[in-house]
Design a protein around this motif. Structure first.
Motif, PDB file in Angstrom:
ATOM      1  N   SER A   1       0.704  -1.209  -0.044  1.00 59.12           N
ATOM      2  CA  SER A   1      -0.099  -0.084   0.027  1.00 59.12           C
ATOM      3  C   SER A   1       1.005   1.353   0.072  1.00 59.12           C
ATOM      4  N   LEU A   2       2.062   1.237   0.544  1.00 64.35           N
ATOM      5  CA  LEU A   2       2.847   2.387   0.714  1.00 64.35           C
ATOM      6  C   LEU A   2       4.271   2.422  -0.087  1.00 64.35           C
ATOM      7  N   LEU A   3       4.565   1.477  -0.547  1.00 62.93           N
ATOM      8  CA  LEU A   3       5.922   1.125  -1.132  1.00 62.93           C
ATOM      9  C   LEU A   3       5.784   0.786  -2.741  1.00 62.93           C
ATOM     10  N   SER A   4       4.722   0.287  -3.270  1.00 58.75           N
ATOM     11  CA  SER A   4       4.716  -0.099  -4.701  1.00 58.75           C
ATOM     12  C   SER A   4       4.769   0.989  -5.471  1.00 58.75           C
ATOM     13  N   ASP A   5       4.856   2.150  -5.054  1.00 60.72           N
ATOM     14  CA  ASP A   5       4.797   3.274  -6.068  1.00 60.72           C
ATOM     15  C   ASP A   5       5.757   4.382  -5.126  1.00 60.72           C
ATOM     16  N   THR A   6       6.563   5.101  -5.882  1.00 63.45           N
ATOM     17  CA  THR A   6       7.292   6.121  -5.028  1.00 63.45           C
ATOM     18  C   THR A   6       6.697   7.164  -4.955  1.00 63.45           C
ATOM     19  N   SER A   7       5.504   7.560  -5.544  1.00 63.76           N
ATOM     20  CA  SER A   7       4.646   8.854  -5.395  1.00 63.76           C
ATOM     21  C   SER A   7       3.465   8.687  -4.435  1.00 63.76           C
ATOM     22  N   THR A   8       3.159   7.334  -3.912  1.00 64.01           N
ATOM     23  CA  THR A   8       2.289   7.335  -2.807  1.00 64.01           C
ATOM     24  C   THR A   8       2.225   8.158  -1.751  1.00 64.01           C
ATOM     25  N   MET A   9       3.215   8.180  -0.816  1.00 65.45           N
ATOM     26  CA  MET A   9       3.447   8.746   0.285  1.00 65.45           C
ATOM     27  C   MET A   9       3.673  10.177   0.045  1.00 65.45           C
ATOM     28  N   ILE A  10       4.079  10.458  -1.014  1.00 66.49           N
ATOM     29  CA  ILE A  10       4.448  11.992  -1.366  1.00 66.49           C
ATOM     30  C   ILE A  10       3.188  12.634  -1.563  1.00 66.49           C
ATOM     31  N   LEU A  11       2.161  11.933  -2.164  1.00 63.17           N
ATOM     32  CA  LEU A  11       0.812  12.594  -2.381  1.00 63.17           C
ATOM     33  C   LEU A  11       0.006  12.361  -1.042  1.00 63.17           C
ATOM     34  N   TRP A  12       0.332  11.746  -0.193  1.00 66.57           N
ATOM     35  CA  TRP A  12      -0.043  11.611   1.192  1.00 66.57           C
ATOM     36  C   TRP A  12      -0.079  13.044   1.799  1.00 66.57           C
ATOM     37  N   VAL A  13       1.188  13.724   1.548  1.00 63.12           N
ATOM     38  CA  VAL A  13       1.558  14.785   2.021  1.00 63.12           C
ATOM     39  C   VAL A  13       1.396  15.977   1.263  1.00 63.12           C
ATOM     40  N   TRP A  14       1.026  15.798  -0.012  1.00 63.23           N
ATOM     41  CA  TRP A  14       0.854  16.926  -0.850  1.00 63.23           C
ATOM     42  C   TRP A  14      -0.020  17.882  -0.385  1.00 63.23           C
ATOM     43  N   GLU A  15       0.046  19.243  -0.448  1.00 62.68           N
ATOM     44  CA  GLU A  15      -0.999  20.323  -0.167  1.00 62.68           C
ATOM     45  C   GLU A  15      -0.866  21.276  -1.165  1.00 62.68           C
ATOM     46  N   GLY A  16      -0.483  21.023  -2.254  1.00 61.30           N
ATOM     47  CA  GLY A  16      -0.683  22.331  -3.413  1.00 61.30           C
ATOM     48  C   GLY A  16       0.249  23.084  -3.486  1.00 61.30           C
ATOM     49  N   TYR A  17       0.104  24.367  -4.305  1.00 61.67           N
ATOM     50  CA  TYR A  17       1.261  25.404  -4.655  1.00 61.67           C
ATOM     51  C   TYR A  17       0.838  26.536  -3.679  1.00 61.67           C
ATOM     52  N   PRO A  18       2.114  27.463  -3.171  1.00 61.09           N
ATOM     53  CA  PRO A  18       3.363  26.948  -3.774  1.00 61.09           C
ATOM     54  C   PRO A  18       3.743  25.577  -3.047  1.00 61.09           C
ATOM     55  N   ILE A  19       4.838  24.963  -3.688  1.00 64.62           N
ATOM     56  CA  ILE A  19       5.270  23.643  -3.233  1.00 64.62           C
ATOM     57  C   ILE A  19       6.067  23.846  -1.959  1.00 64.62           C
ATOM     58  N   ARG A  20       5.429  22.995  -0.811  1.00 64.96           N
ATOM     59  CA  ARG A  20       5.936  23.338   0.410  1.00 64.96           C
ATOM     60  C   ARG A  20       6.532  21.772   0.946  1.00 64.96           C
ATOM     61  N   GLY A  21       6.517  20.903  -0.040  1.00 62.04           N
ATOM     62  CA  GLY A  21       6.991  19.555   0.285  1.00 62.04           C
ATOM     63  C   GLY A  21       7.565  18.832  -0.870  1.00 62.04           C
ATOM     64  N   PRO A  22       7.724  17.628  -0.642  1.00 61.83           N
ATOM     65  CA  PRO A  22       8.117  16.821  -1.894  1.00 61.83           C
ATOM     66  C   PRO A  22       7.302  16.674  -3.177  1.00 61.83           C
ATOM     67  N   PHE A  23       7.953  16.508  -4.243  1.00 62.21           N
ATOM     68  CA  PHE A  23       7.069  16.570  -5.763  1.00 62.21           C
ATOM     69  C   PHE A  23       7.412  15.231  -6.132  1.00 62.21           C
ATOM     70  N   SER A  24       6.420  14.643  -6.903  1.00 66.86           N
ATOM     71  CA  SER A  24       6.538  13.146  -7.228  1.00 66.86           C
ATOM     72  C   SER A  24       7.615  12.882  -8.251  1.00 66.86           C
ATOM     73  N   ASN A  25       7.938  13.434  -9.198  1.00 61.73           N
ATOM     74  CA  ASN A  25       8.887  13.208 -10.000  1.00 61.73           C
ATOM     75  C   ASN A  25      10.260  13.729  -9.962  1.00 61.73           C
ATOM     76  N   THR A  26      10.466  14.781  -8.938  1.00 59.94           N
ATOM     77  CA  THR A  26      11.790  15.251  -8.663  1.00 59.94           C
ATOM     78  C   THR A  26      12.294  15.002  -7.262  1.00 59.94           C
ATOM     79  N   HIS A  27      11.412  14.126  -6.189  1.00 60.55           N
ATOM     80  CA  HIS A  27      11.821  13.904  -5.007  1.00 60.55           C
ATOM     81  C   HIS A  27      11.576  12.315  -5.026  1.00 60.55           C
ATOM     82  N   ALA A  28      11.246  11.530  -5.750  1.00 61.45           N
ATOM     83  CA  ALA A  28      10.876  10.088  -5.675  1.00 61.45           C
ATOM     84  C   ALA A  28      12.341   9.362  -5.196  1.00 61.45           C
TER      85      ALA A  28
END
Length: 969
Positions: free
Chosen positions: A474-501
Motif C-alpha cells: 500500500s505504501l511502497l509499491s509506487d514512489t509517489s504514494t506517500m508523496i501524495l499523502w503529504v501533498w498540499e498544493g502550490y506553492p510547493i512546500r513538500g516533496p514533488f512526485s517526479n523530482t523527489h521520488a
C-alpha cells in the motif's frame, strides 16, 4: 627518475614509480578546473554567474558548467588541460586493472570497463558543451555521474590491503555521495521552485563534487607505489604479496569493514545471472500481485457497487494448501512447474475479455503466492540460500517501484497494459520464462515432509506477514504514494512526485542494507518504536515533516522484512503465509472501505479512518516483533553469520541494488521537468479549458487509458483541464497517478488535489499556465461520499485568473449536494479575479442547485445555458470573455465526454485596472451575452480543431450540437 634496477636490466632505458601516473592525472585535472575558474571570474564574472532566472547579486558564485563551457577563453583553458588528462587517466585505469586482476575474477574487468566508459563520457560533456547541444551535454554528464557509482564502489571493493588508501577512499566516497544529496536539493530549488541564490549554493556543492571526485582517483598513488614503469611489479603486490608492516589479516579485516564484508570473494557470471533471475522473479511477483486490485476494481466501478468479482481478492490465500502434506510435498518438489503456471498473471494481457482476463490474473496471483511461499520453505534449511531468496523478493519490490517510476506509475507488464499504451508484456513474459528456468534449476533442500522447526507462534507470524505485505504494497509499491499523502498544493512546500521520488528509493535501498547488516536492530522494539513515530508523522502531518515520517517508515518496512519473513517461513507456511495473506486481504478491503463507504456494506463504520488502517498495520507488525524478541530469534542469526561463505550471496544483491538505483537515476534524469510550458494560442490571448471525468484511467475494455487521453487533450489544444475520479493511489487502483504522465507528455503544471489520505475519488488540475497558488477543499458531506475541490490561481498572460475544479456528491444524497452547492458558491464569490469552474455538479440545467452555483453570490455565468443535455459536467465563468464551447465524445475511454470552452483574456490597458473591472465594462445582458455567431465570424485562433468534425477520429467527434458553438464577442 632513474630506476634502481637499471643495472640489473640493461633493457630499461627509463623508469619511474607508478604513483607518478596518479599525481600527474590529479595535477592536470585540478589545473583544468582551477584555470578555467580563475580566467572566467577575471574576465566574465557577471556573465558566468547569470542563470536562466537570476544574476548578480542574487547569484554570485559560478557553477562548474558555466565556468568551463560558456565563454572563451576559459573554455579553451579547460579543454586543453582536460585533453592532457586523457593519457594519465587511461593509464590510471589500466594500472588499476593490472594491480587488481586475479585469475577467474569478474569484478576487476567490470570496474575497468566503467573506468574507460567514465573517461569517454568525461570527454563527451567536455567537448560537447551545453551551449553546443544541451541534450547531449546532459546525457554525457549524467552518464559520467552514473558511471562513477560502479567505479567508486568497485575500487573500494578491490582495494589492496593498504590501510591508508582504504581510509581515504572511505572518506572521499562518503563525501562524494553525501554531497549529491544537497546538490540535487538545491538544483531542484533553483530549477523547479526558482529560489534566488539557490544556484549559488548548488554551485558550491558542484565544485566540491569535482574536488572529491578527482581526489578519490588520487588515492591510487598510494597503491601504485608498488609499480615501476616500464611496467614492472617490483614488490609483487599484484601477485598477492603484502609488503606492509601491518599484518595482512588486519588489513583484510579493515577492508571487509569498509566494504560491508560482501566482497571477500570474487564475482562470477553465473552468480550474477542467478541473482538477476531471482530478482526478476521477485519483480514478477509484485507486478502480478499489484495488478490484481486494478482488474478487480474494474467491475464494481462499472456496477457502481458490489459486483461479485471482488471474491478474487482472496486469490492470494493459496499457501493454505501447504497445510496438506501431500500437496505441500507435490508443490515443493515441482517448483519449476508452479512458477511457470504463475506466469499466467503476466500472460493475461493476451485475453481481450475483461472477465476472463480477471480469471487469468486471479490464477496467476494464486500460483505466485503458492510458488514463492513454497520456494522460501524449500530453502529454509540453509540460512544463506533462504536470505538470498528473501532479498530477491524484497528486491523485486524495489525493482517494481523503479520500473513504475520509469513508466510514470504504470507497470509495463500489468494486464491493463499492451503495446498500444506503453506495455512491454511480451518482453516481460519472455524474461519471466528465462528467469524461472534459471532460478529453479537447483533442487529443494526441504522436501515438505518435515514438521515445524522453530519455536514461536505461527499466528503471531501470520499477523506480521499480513501487516508487512500490506505496508509494502500500500505504501511502497509506487514512489509517489506517500508523496501524495503529504501533498498540499502550490506553492510547493513538500516533496514533488517526479523530482523527489529518489528519496523514497534511497530509503527503500537503505532499509534493505540495514536489514542485512543490522538485523538485530531492525527486529528490536527500539526500531519498532521509531517506525511507529514515522507512521504517525506521515498520517497526521503534511509537507516535508510528514514525508520525513514516510521515509522512516520506508526504511523500517524494507529492513524488518528480512527477519520477519525468515522467522515466519521456519514455522508452518500454511499458517504464517496462508492465514497471513488472508489477514492481508482484510486489510486490503479495509483500505477500500474507508473511501468507498457509500457503496459497501458496513462502510460508514470505517468512513475516513486511514488512521485506523495505519494503527492496525503497525500492530500486526508489532505482533511479529514480539514473536521475534520473545523467542530470541537473533541466536540463529549470530550462528549463521559465523558460517564460512554464508554471506557470499550478499555481494550480488548489493550489486543488484546498485544497478537498480543507477537505472532509477537515469529514469529520473529523463523525467526531470523542463517548466517551459506554453499555451496553444498565446498570440490571441486565448485560454482553452476542459473538464473530464476519467473513470480512474481505465477504459471500457479494461486497458489503461492515459495515452488515449493524452492524445485527445493535445489535439483539442486544451490549456487548462480539470480531471475528476482521478485518485488511484490505493491498492485496489494499482497505486497509480495518471496526472504524472499527462502533465509530462503535455507540458503542464499539475496539482493532484486532495491526497489519497483525504478519502475522495479525486480531483486534479493540469495547466499550461503557472499555478501560483492552490488550496484543497473537502466540501460538507454528512451522509455520502466526500466532495473534493481545488481552488487555484493561475498566471494567464500576466493576469491572475482563478480556477475551481470540483466533484459533487452522488445523486442519492440531496442534502449533501445542497450544502456543497452553498459552500462552493460562496467560495467562487470570494474572489474578485476572473475565474472559471470545471465541475461535476449532478443537477439539471436551470433547476435546483444549478441556481445556487449560477447566482449573484458566486457571480458565475453558465458557459451555455441553452445546453439542456447536461447532468454532471458544467463549465461556469466570470470576468472572462467566453467565445466558444464544445462537447467531444469519449469513444471507449471512459463513461463521460470531454467538455471544452474557450475564453479570451481582457487586454491589459496599463492603467492598473483589474481584469475583472475591465470585463465588467464589457458586461451585457444575458440575451446579448448568449447570442451565437458563425465560426467564420471569429478569428482563426479562437476556433476549435476541425479534425473532430463529422465522424472525427478514433471515435472522438463533436456531438450533441454536431459542431462547436461560438458566441458574440
Amino acid at each position: 627518475m632513474a630506476s634502481k634496477y637499471k643495472d640489473k636490466d640493461a633493457g630499461v632505458v627509463l623508469s619511474f614509480n607508478g604513483s607518478w601516473v596518479s599525481w600527474t592525472h590529479t595535477a592536470i585535472a585540478y589545473a583544468a578546473f582551477i584555470s578555467a575558474f580563475i580566467v572566467g571570474v577575471s574576465l566574465h564574472y557577471h556573465k558566468i554567474v547569470q542563470n536562466e532566472w537570476y544574476g548578480y547579486p542574487q547569484e554570485w558564485f559560478p557553477s562548474v558548467s558555466a565556468t568551463i563551457g560558456d565563454r572563451y577563453p576559459e573554455r579553451s583553458f579547460f579543454m586543453v588541460f582536460i585533453a592532457m588528462t586523457a593519457g594519465p587517466r587511461f593509464a590510471l585505469v589500466g594500472l588499476w586493472y593490472l594491480l587488481t586482476a586475479k585469475p577467474g575474477q569478474f569484478l576487476p574487468k567490470f570496474v575497468a570497463f566503467w573506468g574507460v566508459f567514465r573517461t569517454l563520457t568525461c570527454g563527451g560533456f567536455t567537448y560537447v558543451t551545453s551551449t553546443d547541444d544541451h541534450d547531449w551535454h546532459d546525457i554525457f554528464m549524467i552518464s559520467y555521474i552514473v558511471a562513477t557509482i560502479p567505479w567508486t564502489f568497485g575500487c573500494l571493493a578491490l582495494s589492496p590491503p593498504n590501510a591508508k588508501a582504504i581510509k581515504y577512499r572511505k572518506y572521499l566516497c562518503g563525501l562524494f555521495f553525501g554531497t549529491m544529496i544537497p546538490l540535487v536539493y538545491f538544483f531542484i530549488q533553483h530549477k523547479v521552485h526558482r529560489v534566488p541564490g539557490a544556484y549559488t549554493i548548488y554551485a558550491f556543492f558542484e565544485w566540491a563534487l569535482i574536488l572529491f571526485d578527482v581526489g578519490y582517483d588520487a588515492v591510487t598513488a598510494l597503491d601504485f607505489q608498488t609499480f615501476e614503469l616500464v611496467v614492472k611489479d617490483v614488490k609483487g603486490l599484484s601477485k598477492g604479496a603484502h609488503p606492509s608492516s601491518v599484518s595482512a589479516a588486519e588489513l583484510e579485516k579493515e577492508k571487509e569493514l569498509a566494504t560491508g564484508g560482501v566482497f571477500s570473494q570474487g564475482y562470477t557470471v553465473g552468480g550474477v545471472v542467478d541473482t538477476a533471475a531471482d530478482v526478476y522473479l521477485g519483480f514478477v511477483f509484485w507486478s502480478v500481485l499489484t495488478s490484481l486490485g486494478v482488474v478487480v476494481w474494474f467491475f464494481p466501478l462499472w456496477y457502481m457497487g458490489i459486483s461479485g468479482y471482488e471474491v478474487f481478492v482472496m486469490s492470494s490465500i493459496s499457501p493454505l494448501l501447504l497445510g496438506i502434506r501431500p500437496i505441500r510435498s507435490l508443490v515443493v518438489n515441482n517448483l519449476r512447474a508452479v512458477h511457470l503456471l504463475s506466469l499466467a498473471g503476466v500472460m493475461a494481457y493476451m485475453v481481450q475479455n475483461p472477465v476472463y482476463r480477471l480469471f487469468a490474473v486471479g490464477f496467476g496471483v494464486s500460483m505466485q503466492c503458492l510458488a514463492w511461499t513454497a520456494t522460501l520453505y524449500s530453502e529454509s534449511l540453509h540460512e544463506g540460500r533462504l536470505e538470498a531468496k528473501i532479498l530477491a523478493l524484497i528486491g523485486g519490490l524495489l525493482m517494481s517501484s523503479i520500473v513504475k517510476f520509469a513508466w510514470q506509475t504504470n507497470n509495463p507488464i500489468w494486464p491493463i497494459m499492451h503495446a498500444a499504451n506503453g506495455g512491454w508484456n511480451g518482453t516481460g513474459l519472455i524474461l519471466g520464462l528465462l528467469a524461472v528456468l534459471r532460478s529453479t534449476r537447483r533442487g529443494p533442500l526441504h522436501t515438505g515432509d518435515n514438521g515445524d522447526r522453530q519455536a514461536g507462534s505461527s499466528i503471531l507470524s501470520a499477523f506480521a506477514i499480513a501487516g508487512l505485505f500490506f505496508g509494502l504494497h500500500s505504501l511502497l509499491s509506487d514512489t509517489s504514494t506517500m508523496i501524495l499523502w503529504v501533498w498540499e498544493g502550490y506553492p510547493i512546500r513538500g516533496p514533488f512526485s517526479n523530482t523527489h521520488a529518489w528519496y523514497t528509493i534511497f530509503a527503500m535501498t537503505g532499509g534493505m542494507v540495514l536489514g542485512l547488516l543490522r538485523p538485530g536492530f531492525v527486529a528490536s522494539w527500539t526500531a519498532y518504536g521509531i517506525a511507529c513515530v514515522g507512521a504517525a508523522m506521515v498520517t497526521l502531518y503534511s509537507n516535508w515533516f510528514g514525508y520525513y515520517g514516510a521515509l522512516i517508515l520506508s526504511v523500517y518496512l524494507m529492513g524488518v522484512s528480512i527477519p520477519l519473513i525468515t522467522s515466519a517461513i521456519k514455522k508452518s507456511p500454511a499458517v504464517t503465509f496462508g492465514l497471513g495473506f488472508l489477514f492481508y486481504n482484510f486489510l486490503v478491503l479495509f483500505h477500500v472501505w474507508v473511501v468507498a463507504y457509500a457503496f459497501v456494506p458496513g462502510g460508514p463504520l470505517v468512513r475516513e479512518h486511514t488512521d485506523w488502517i495505519m494503527i492496525t498495520m503497525m500492530l500486526c507488525i508489532g505482533a511479529g516483533v514480539f514473536d521475534l524478541t520473545s523467542t530470541r530469534a537473533g541466536r540463529s542469526k549470530a550462528k549463521y553469520q559465523k558460517r564460512p561463505n554464508a554471506s557470499a550471496h550478499r555481494k550480488y544483491h548489493f550489486g543488484a541494488m546498485g544497478v537498480l538505483n543507477v537505472l532509477f537515476l537515469a529514469a529520473a534524469f529523463l523525467r526531470f521537468p523542463t517548466n517551459d510550458y506554453k499555451p496553444y494560442h498565446a498570440e490571441d490571448r486565448v485560454l482553452t479549458a476542459g473538464i473530464w471525468t476519467i473513470h480512474f484511467s481505465l477504459d471500457n475494455d479494461m486497458w489503461s487509458s492515459e495515452y488515449r487521453m493524452r492524445d485527445l487533450i493535445k489535439e483539442m489544444e486544451v490549456d487548462v483541464i480539470g480531471l475528476l475520479e482521478s485518485d488511484q493511489q490505493r491498492i485496489i487502483m494499482g497505486n497509480r497517478d495518471s496526472t504524472q504522465l499527462l502533465a509530462e507528455e503535455l507540458g503542464m503544471w499539475v496539482d493532484y488535489g486532495p491526497g489519497p489520505n483525504k478519502h475522495t475519488w479525486g480531483a486534479a488540475l493540469l495547466s499550461k499556465f503557472p499555478i501560483l497558488n492552490s488550496t484543497h477543499h473537502l466540501l460538507p458531506s454528512p451522509v455520502g461520499e466526500l466532495a473534493p475541490a481545488i481552488h487555484a490561481t493561475l498566471d494567464v498572460y500576466g493576469t491572475l485568473v482563478d480556477v475551481f475544479v470540483f466533484h459533487s456528491g452522488q445523486e442519492e444524497d440531496p442534502e449533501d449536494r445542497r450544502l456543497q452547492s452553498e459552500y462552493l458558491s460562496k467560495l467562487m464569490g470570494s474572489t474578485s479575479r476572473p475565474a472559471f469552474l470545471l465541475s461535476y455538479l449532478v443537477t439539471k440545467p436551470l433547476e435546483g442547485n444549478y441556481n445556487t452555483y449560477v447566482s449573484e453570490t458566486s457571480g458565475m455565468h453558465d458557459v451555455d445555458p441553452s445546453d439542456w443535455d447536461r447532468w454532471c459536467e458544467y463549465i461556469l465563468y466570470k470576468g472572462l470573455r467566453r467565445v466558444g464551447y464544445a462537447r467531444v465524445s469519449r469513444s471507449t475511454i471512459t463513461d463521460t465526454e470531454l467538455q471544452v470552452a474557450k475564453f479570451v483574456l481582457p487586454p491589459a490597458d496599463g492603467s492598473g485596472e483589474s481584469a475583472l473591472q475591465a470585463q465588467r465594462a464589457w458586461e451585457v445582458d444575458d440575451a446579448t451575452r448568449n447570442s451565437r455567431v458563425e465560426e467564420r465570424d471569429v478569428p482563426e485562433g479562437w476556433r476549435f480543431p476541425a479534425v473532430f468534425r463529422g465522424e472525427g477520429v478514433r471515435g472522438h467527434r463533436y456531438h450533441v450540437f454536431d459542431e462547436p458553438r461560438y458566441f458574440n464577442y
